[in-house]
Design a protein around this motif. Sequence first.
Motif, short mmCIF file in Angstrom:
data_model
loop_
_atom_site.label_atom_id
_atom_site.label_comp_id
_atom_site.label_asym_id
_atom_site.label_seq_id
_atom_site.Cartn_x
_atom_site.Cartn_y
_atom_site.Cartn_z
N LYS A 14 17.90 10.85 21.62
CA LYS A 14 18.58 10.48 20.21
C LYS A 14 19.67 9.22 20.05
CE LYS A 14 20.11 15.02 20.92
NZ LYS A 14 18.92 15.66 21.88
N GLU A 15 19.35 8.53 20.73
CA GLU A 15 20.43 7.28 20.48
C GLU A 15 18.83 6.30 20.00
OE1 GLU A 15 19.76 9.08 23.62
OE2 GLU A 15 22.36 10.10 23.93
N LYS A 16 19.81 5.19 19.38
CA LYS A 16 18.97 4.87 19.02
C LYS A 16 18.36 3.15 19.40
CE LYS A 16 18.75 1.30 15.09
NZ LYS A 16 17.67 -0.05 15.92
N TYR A 17 19.60 2.70 20.64
CA TYR A 17 19.17 1.91 21.57
C TYR A 17 18.58 2.40 22.84
CZ TYR A 17 21.83 3.84 24.89
OH TYR A 17 22.86 5.09 25.78
#
Length: 159
Positions: free
Chosen positions: A12-15
């Motif tokens: 889920k996290e872009k990074y």
Amino acid sequence: MKITLVTVGKIKEKYLRDAIHEYSKRLSRYCKLEMIEVADEKTPDQASETVEEQIRDKEGERILKYLKDDMYVITLEIAGKMLSSEELADKIEKLGIQGHSSIAFVIGGSIGLGREVLKRSDYSLSFSKMTFPHQLMRVILLEQVYRSYRIMNGEPYHK
């Protein structure tokens, strides 16, 4: 060599997606990389051991669909064998020499891997006695596989 990551759940996290993309790009020089995400099950708070086992088994069925007979399967488990970066590089290199052209690394969901997946495993690998978020573990695994290829090729890589 073909390296396949079979993992439970979406990133889920872009990074984390950015880091996975970066290491995937770097690895493309050395191997064919395939990443497979299978759906995770919602784990209720205070779930009983029986419910957790059912969840692991459901996720496990999804994982097993992608594990081909000719794959050497390495499951990531807290109780697995801990290797240094050099030992992991040596392991991957020896598998290639022994004729294994396809390695699958399996990262389970938040409550681990099902019994049938553990039975299918050829090697149990641990990165630490600590528990890591399974999404972050993908980045750590990809970085170590990349580092392994750098080591195998005698190329410099920061220590």
